[in-house]
Design a protein around this motif. Structure first.
Motif, short mmCIF file in Angstrom:
data_model
loop_
_atom_site.label_atom_id
_atom_site.label_comp_id
_atom_site.label_asym_id
_atom_site.label_seq_id
_atom_site.Cartn_x
_atom_site.Cartn_y
_atom_site.Cartn_z
N ARG A 82 0.82 -1.23 0.00
CA ARG A 82 0.00 0.00 0.00
C ARG A 82 0.84 1.26 0.00
O ARG A 82 1.98 1.26 0.45
N ARG A 88 -6.18 -2.09 1.82
CA ARG A 88 -5.60 -3.34 1.32
C ARG A 88 -6.39 -3.86 0.13
O ARG A 88 -5.85 -4.46 -0.80
N ASN A 120 -1.32 -9.14 0.32
CA ASN A 120 -2.62 -8.54 0.60
C ASN A 120 -3.45 -8.36 -0.67
O ASN A 120 -2.89 -8.27 -1.76
N ARG A 154 1.49 -7.18 17.00
CA ARG A 154 1.11 -5.79 17.36
C ARG A 154 0.28 -5.78 18.63
O ARG A 154 0.47 -4.90 19.49
N HIS A 179 -7.61 -9.85 8.06
CA HIS A 179 -6.42 -9.00 8.19
C HIS A 179 -6.64 -7.69 7.44
O HIS A 179 -6.02 -7.42 6.42
N GLY A 213 -1.26 -1.21 10.72
CA GLY A 213 -0.63 -1.20 9.39
C GLY A 213 -0.62 0.20 8.80
O GLY A 213 0.36 0.61 8.16
N ALA A 226 4.53 -2.21 6.15
CA ALA A 226 5.39 -2.94 7.09
C ALA A 226 6.17 -4.05 6.39
O ALA A 226 5.59 -4.83 5.64
C1 LMR Z 1 0.19 -4.60 7.75
O1 LMR Z 1 -0.71 -4.94 8.52
O2 LMR Z 1 1.15 -3.88 8.13
C2 LMR Z 1 0.17 -5.09 6.34
O3 LMR Z 1 -1.04 -5.73 6.03
C3 LMR Z 1 0.53 -4.06 5.35
C4 LMR Z 1 -0.48 -2.96 5.21
O4 LMR Z 1 -0.89 -2.70 4.08
O5 LMR Z 1 -0.84 -2.34 6.21
#
Ligand code: LMR
Ligand code: NAD
Length: 318
Positions: A82, A88, A120, A154, A179, A213, A226
């Protein structure tokens, strides 16, 4: 001893993940595949004094076939990340086709491998992978995983900050659902050890876990999302019960969990893992709080659309 493959190995996640896998003593052979730069990454990593024999492949000269033949585990961080302002789901257009192409290779050349999908939108790319494997008659739900571990990582880190625990590894929070944003449901009421989250901090903590994210995407300011924390998360920990995004009707215990969630097919739940994949999906939902039940209802609604989009793509797009 395990033969592992990284597809998308030259990328922001692929490189540090390959470094971690190169130094993992369980891996005897590590094959790296990408559309660019894998010879260089493999050459660099090959100078590390560790057990794993490493090779790099590009698409030319049957590179995908050579990479995948005989593999035991395939990790897929291939695809675009992203930029600020994107969801996503905005990645679907490009990444759906990449995942379909790579999983078609898995179906042909290593149909029994464990497949871990990082690309993603995981909420849709895992259903795409399941459909591709089904179409080749090689789908085994106990071996297909959407990687949601970064949400668990996290949740530990951010919860530890709130409760003042210096070693965040000591706090384990099951995170279920999907996610992306509100499909990510941290079950803080089931944290181990039990954590008292002050009432005025709960919404903020849940939001930070759901949208962690975005913090990284904003801080990287256009250069991606990330990568390092993701590589850390993907190397896994030693525990045998981990939340991961699976096809519930295909794994032991999954039908019951799916029923408890109103019939949804794909969901991240804590699963017990064994040498042959998922041993059992666990059902944490009877014990969750009313607050978490509300989060769950929102997650199920959003996630159902993401799943249907992936299935539809795999069945219809050429
Ligand atoms: C995240 O959770 O860091 C990943 O899915 C990347 C994102 O696009 O945020
Ligand atoms: P990146 O752009 O740095 O790396 C992606 C790599 O994929 C590149 O090297 C690219 O050449 C390669 N690639 C593209 N098409 C390919 C193909 N057909 N075959 C093989 N390789 C191909 O991106 P990144 O930061 O490493 O992120 C990769 C993906 O992981 C993104 O979709 C991102 O959203 C996702 N991600 C998921 C999580 C998670 O928790 N599941 C966390 C972080 C990032």
């Amino acid at each position: 001893m395990v033969k592992a493959v990284v597809l998308g190995a030259a990328g922001g996640i692929g490189q540090p993940l390959s470094l971690l896998l190169k130094t993992c003593s369980l891996i005897s052979e590590l094959r790296l595949y990408d559309v660019v730069n894998t010879p260089g990454v493999a050459s660099d990593l090959s100078h590390i004094s560790s057990l794993a024999k490493i090779t790099g492949y590009l698409p030319a000269n049957d590179g995908l076939e050579k990479t995948l033949t005989g593999a035991d585990i395939v990790v897929i961080p291939a695809g675009i990340p992203r930029k600020p302002g994107m969801t996503r789901d905005d990645l679907f257009k490009i990444n759906a086709g990449i995942v379909r192409e790579l999983v078609t290779g898995i179906a042909k050349f290593c149909p029994k491998a464990f497949v871990l999908i990082i690309s993603n939108p995981v909420n849709s790319t895992v259903p795409i992978a399941a459909e591709v494997l089904k179409a080749h008659n090689v789908f085994d739900a106990t071996r297909l995983f959407g990687v949601t571990t970064l949400d668990v990582v996290r949740a530990s880190t951010f919860t530890a900050e709130i409760v003042g625990e210096k070693d965040s590894r000591k706090i384990v929070v099951p995170v279920v659902g999907g996610h992306s944003g509100e499909t990510i449901v941290p079950l803080l009421s089931l944290a181990q050890p039990a954590c008292k989250i002050p009432a005025d901090k709960l919404d903020g903590l849940v939001h930070r876990i759901q949208f962690g994210g975005d913090e990284v995407v904003a801080a990287k300011d256009g250069s991606g999302s990330a990568t390092l924390s993701m590589a850390f998360a993907a190397q896994g920990e030693k525990g045998i019960i981990e939340p991961t995004f699976v096809y519930l009707p295909g794994v032991p215990g999954g039908e019951e969990v799916s029923k408890a969630l109103g019939g949804i097919d794909f969901f991240a739940v804590p699963v017990e893992l064994g040498p042959n994949g998922v041993v059992k999906a666990t059902n944490p939902f009877p014990a969750i709080s009313d607050y978490e039940k509300k989060l769950l209802a929102v997650a199920i609604k959003d996630l159902s659309g993401n799943i249907a989009k992936g299935v539809e793509f795999a069945k219809t797009a050429k």
